[in-house]
Write an enzyme that holds these catalytic residues in place. Structure first.
Site, PDB file in Angstrom:
ATOM      1  N   THR A 194       0.723  -1.147   0.131  1.00  0.00           N
ATOM      2  CA  THR A 194       0.045   0.080   0.159  1.00  0.00           C
ATOM      3  C   THR A 194       0.936   1.098   0.127  1.00  0.00           C
ATOM      4  OG1 THR A 194      -1.701  -1.183   0.971  1.00  0.00           O
ATOM      5  CG2 THR A 194      -1.938   1.329   1.369  1.00  0.00           C
ATOM      6  N   GLU A 280       2.348  10.569   8.007  1.00  0.00           N
ATOM      7  CA  GLU A 280       1.847  11.789   8.078  1.00  0.00           C
ATOM      8  C   GLU A 280       1.726  12.387   9.586  1.00  0.00           C
ATOM      9  OE1 GLU A 280      -1.162  11.853   4.514  1.00  0.00           O
ATOM     10  OE2 GLU A 280      -2.028  11.206   6.350  1.00  0.00           O
TER      11      GLU A 280
END
Length: 407
Positions: A194, A280
């Site tokens: 991913t 993030e």
């Protein structure tokens, strides 16, 4: 497999380090200012392997590329855009993906079934094809550092850094180089990969054997990281092997097969860890190593449960040596354990043994947990299985980034 340290990491660690590859990245207008269109090209058609997201909803570019990998089994170029995922865009999205593939093939003068495509960005918005197609006509791949840097920048979304690595080994008295570049920062919960990852090598190897190698390595690298538990719609890892190193064709029976596997594993592991570290809003890389499990698969399952736990991630962010969150994640992992046999380390400090707490210095662990890389070791004493996983801490910035992603 050999440790990464025993491999020859080379200084020219970019996607065009292997012989016969060129790359470029430009700004075409899908983003406001930053590079948003990239192209990677091999001098000759290359053997290709790929692993793809297992999300049932798969973007049009991924479907087009999967067809090339499964049916053509050769790839000479891959074109990537950022700024728009071209996912959940219906029949128009599929047509746009095919047009993107065909336009790139026409520009390079090669067959369209030798072109892979990838897109990353916002889901559910139709692609702005005017600047994209105009941009494809302007792509002029280079065998220079500048071209590789542009490429690595053009594939980014919320990433804060580019991610590049390369290793060299010797096979049949020829130097063989394996290099990789990736993007990935959020929506990272791999199962067959991913993120977007592109690996190049000048090794001579047929697609069948390359696919077998990539699948096995992906399970212990790309599939052993997590940022936020979300599996995206677009994500893939591709390996292109053009054979220009001049070695004899690699198979599992080749006497130096393991040398190639070690190099591919080293590149994949580097990229996986870089993605986890650049999660993030992340400030720390978390590594969990599990030994003594019933199997290697269960060891990785437990390790990933630990690094993926929101409570573990927030404890690491807060520099809190709360080992209870670690042992809880071990317990709900679904793997076979005996609570009375568990031993847990935070760094080199034992905090649990025989399933019971061991006194430790809070001050010492506070200092340790302030580092940018935090390691946990879990010993289970149930078997010979071992495995590792990587993740990152969960911060205020993660919420802020994803609360305003489209705006």
């Amino acid at each position: 497999m050999e440790t990464i340290e025993s491999m020859k990491r080379i200084s020219r660690k970019n996607i065009i380090s292997p012989k016969g590859f060129k790359a470029v990245g430009i700004h075409c207008g899908l983003k406001h200012k930053k590079n948003d269109l990239a192209l990677l090209v091999s001098e000759v058609p290359a053997s290709v392997a790929g692993v793809f997201t297992t999300n049932v909803i798969q973007a049009a570019p991924l479907q087009v590329t999967k067809k090339v990998v499964n049916e053509t089994q050769k790839m000479q170029a891959v074109v990537i855009n950022s700024g728009n995922a071209n996912a959940c865009t219906g029949k128009q999205g599929m047509q746009d993906a095919i047009t993107m593939q065909q336009k790139t093939a026409e520009h390079l003068g090669i067959d369209s079934d030798l072109v892979g495509i990838a897109s990353t960005g916002v889901i559910g918005e139709q692609m702005n094809m005017v600047p994209l197609l105009s941009g494809i006509e302007k792509l002029q791949p280079m065998d220079t550092l500048e071209g590789s840097i542009q490429f690595s920048q053009a594939i980014l979304t919320t990433d804060t850094v580019t991610k590049n690595t390369a290793y060299a080994t010797v096979i049949d008295d020829r130097e063989v180089v394996v290099a990789g570049v990736a993007k990935g920062s959020g929506m990272i919960e791999p199962n067959m990969a991913t993120m977007l990852g592109f690996i190049t090598t000048d090794a001579h190897i047929e697609s069948e054997h390359l696919q077998t190698a990539l699948k096995e390595i992906a399970d212990v690298t790309f599939n052993s990281i997590t940022v936020d538990g979300d599996t995206s719609t677009n994500d893939m890892v591709l390996v292109m092997a053009n054979g220009l190193a001049g070695n004899h064709s690699l198979t599992p029976d080749h006497r130096e097969w393991q040398s190639f596997i070690d190099a591919l594993h080293a590149v994949s592991r580097d990229l996986a860890k870089m993605i986890a570290k650049d999660g993030e809003g992340a400030t720390k890389l978390i590594e969990a190593k599990v030994t003594g499990a019933v199997s290697d698969e269960q060891a990785r399952q437990i390790a990933k449960s630990v690094v993926g736990s929101p409570l573990v991630k927030t404890a690491v962010f807060g520099c809190d040596a709360n080992w209870g969150r670690i042992i809880a994640a071990v317990g709900y992992s679904g793997a076979t354990i005996d609570p009375e046999d568990i031993k847990i380390y935070i760094g080199d400090t034992v905090v649990v043994e025989g399933g019971e707490p061991i006194p430790f210095s809070e001050e010492k662990l506070l200092i340790y947990l302030k580092q940018h890389e935090v390691k946990f070791a879990i010993e289970l004493n149930q078997g010979a299985g071992q495995g590792m996983a990587w993740g990152c801490d969960l911060t205020y910035d993660y919420v802020q980034i994803n609360a305003t992603y489209r705006t």
